[in-house]
Design a protein around this motif. Structure first.
Motif, short mmCIF file in Angstrom:
data_model
loop_
_atom_site.label_atom_id
_atom_site.label_comp_id
_atom_site.label_asym_id
_atom_site.label_seq_id
_atom_site.Cartn_x
_atom_site.Cartn_y
_atom_site.Cartn_z
N ASN A 153 -28.96 -23.57 45.44
CA ASN A 153 -29.07 -22.60 44.12
C ASN A 153 -30.44 -23.39 43.63
O ASN A 153 -30.48 -24.03 42.63
CB ASN A 153 -27.92 -22.60 43.12
N ASP A 154 -31.51 -23.21 43.84
CA ASP A 154 -32.73 -23.61 43.36
C ASP A 154 -33.02 -23.32 41.92
O ASP A 154 -33.53 -23.94 41.24
CB ASP A 154 -34.00 -23.04 44.24
N GLU A 155 -32.70 -22.11 41.40
CA GLU A 155 -32.81 -21.84 39.97
C GLU A 155 -32.13 -22.64 39.11
O GLU A 155 -32.64 -23.27 38.22
CB GLU A 155 -32.63 -20.26 39.71
N LEU A 156 -30.89 -22.90 39.56
CA LEU A 156 -29.98 -23.62 38.81
C LEU A 156 -30.24 -25.05 38.84
O LEU A 156 -30.30 -25.79 37.89
CB LEU A 156 -28.42 -23.47 39.49
N LEU A 157 -30.95 -25.82 40.08
CA LEU A 157 -31.49 -27.06 39.89
C LEU A 157 -32.41 -27.30 39.14
O LEU A 157 -32.34 -28.28 38.29
CB LEU A 157 -31.75 -27.40 41.44
N ARG A 158 -33.47 -26.29 39.01
CA ARG A 158 -34.48 -26.23 38.04
C ARG A 158 -33.96 -26.42 36.60
O ARG A 158 -34.51 -27.19 35.96
CB ARG A 158 -35.49 -25.00 38.29
#
Length: 279
Positions: A153-158
């Motif tokens: 989950n790239d958005e959550l990681l950011r």
């Protein structure tokens, strides 16, 4: 009157062989050669060739070069079975089976805002245990379940990297670049093992579960005291963990997003984190 002799039983034997062939395919091994299928099933080469040919002709399997994979027709048939299926009712029996096999608490975590929440669990029967309960919110930057939830989950990681990474124990990752590297390693391995990141003296290993769109649903996690779950024990349990996560994914009609890209089959060894990062 229908005879109960051998001829009536013969079709069941064929169905068993077909079932064995289909069971040879998995999310970690979505494409197989005839040799792979023969080795996985133990069936004679001539039987494998004949049955696989029939399965391809009827759309049960698709042929790609010299490899085979489960046909799209099977996904079409599976759709009604997963319609309106409560995923927690699928998850809970798998958690209980894994708990009974390994003896430790097994949980299912989902992402909620910038946290992870335990939505289902099968608690260990040991007196000494890690305290956990359904509905508990935990940070995403510490522990194996958080590592898995961030890895797909790239958005959550950011969002997590943009916030402060609180120091929970001596081995909590608080450096953003180290956390990013650890998350990337988790994605490459397909699982995560951590020790003492959120709670001193506690270990955990987690693997992802995906839906039919290859989006992350959550993480299956085995957790317990490091006294009973040192690194070498966690490493031995990786295949059991991956099998449980794959079982849930398949029962929900899901698929792994990296299969088409040739995701590496996990070797059962722990993730190798970058220099300076805790395990």
């Amino acid at each position: 009157m229908v005879s109960s002799g051998t001829p009536a039983a013969a079709p069941l034997l064929v169905l068993k062989k077909i079932s064995d062939i289909l069971d040879a395919f998995s999310l970690r091994k979505p494409e197989l050669t005839l040799t792979d299928i023969r080795e996985a099933t133990g069936l004679p080469t001539s039987t494998v060739q004949r049955l696989v040919g029939n399965l391809v002709a009827n759309g049960f399997l698709d042929k790609v070069g010299d490899h085979y994979r489960v046909g799209l027709k099977m996904a079409f048939w599976a759709a009604p079975a997963t319609q309106n299926l409560d995923r927690l009712e699928v998850v809970k029996p798998v958690l209980r089976d894994l708990r009974d096999k390994l003896g430790e608490t097994v949980c299912f975590f989902e992402a909620s805002m910038n946290y992870r929440v335990c939505v289902a669990m099968a608690e260990t029967r040991h007196m000494l245990r890690r305290e956990m309960k359904v509905g508990r919110l935990l940070p995403l930057h510490a522990g194996s379940a958080g590592r898995v939830l961030l890895a797909w989950n790239d958005e959550l990681l950011r969002d997590v990297l943009a916030d402060s990474l609180d120091q929970l124990t001596e081995t909590t990752i608080t450096d953003r670049s180290s956390l990013s590297a650890a998350v990337e390693q988790t994605r490459r391995d397909g699982y995560a093992i951590t020790t003492g990141e959120r709670q001193t003296g506690a270990s955990g290993l987690s693997a992802p579960v995906f839906d039919s769109q290859a989006d992350l649903l959550g993480a299956v996690t085995i957790m317990g005291p490091t006294l009973r779950m040192p690194l070498e024990v966690c490493e031995r349990w990786v295949e059991d963990l991956l099998a449980a996560a794959e079982q849930v994914t398949r029962m929900l009609g899901g698929r792994h997003p990296d299969d088409a890209a040739g995701r590496r089959t996990p070797s059962g060894k722990a993730s190798t984190l970058p220099q300076g990062s805790p395990s």
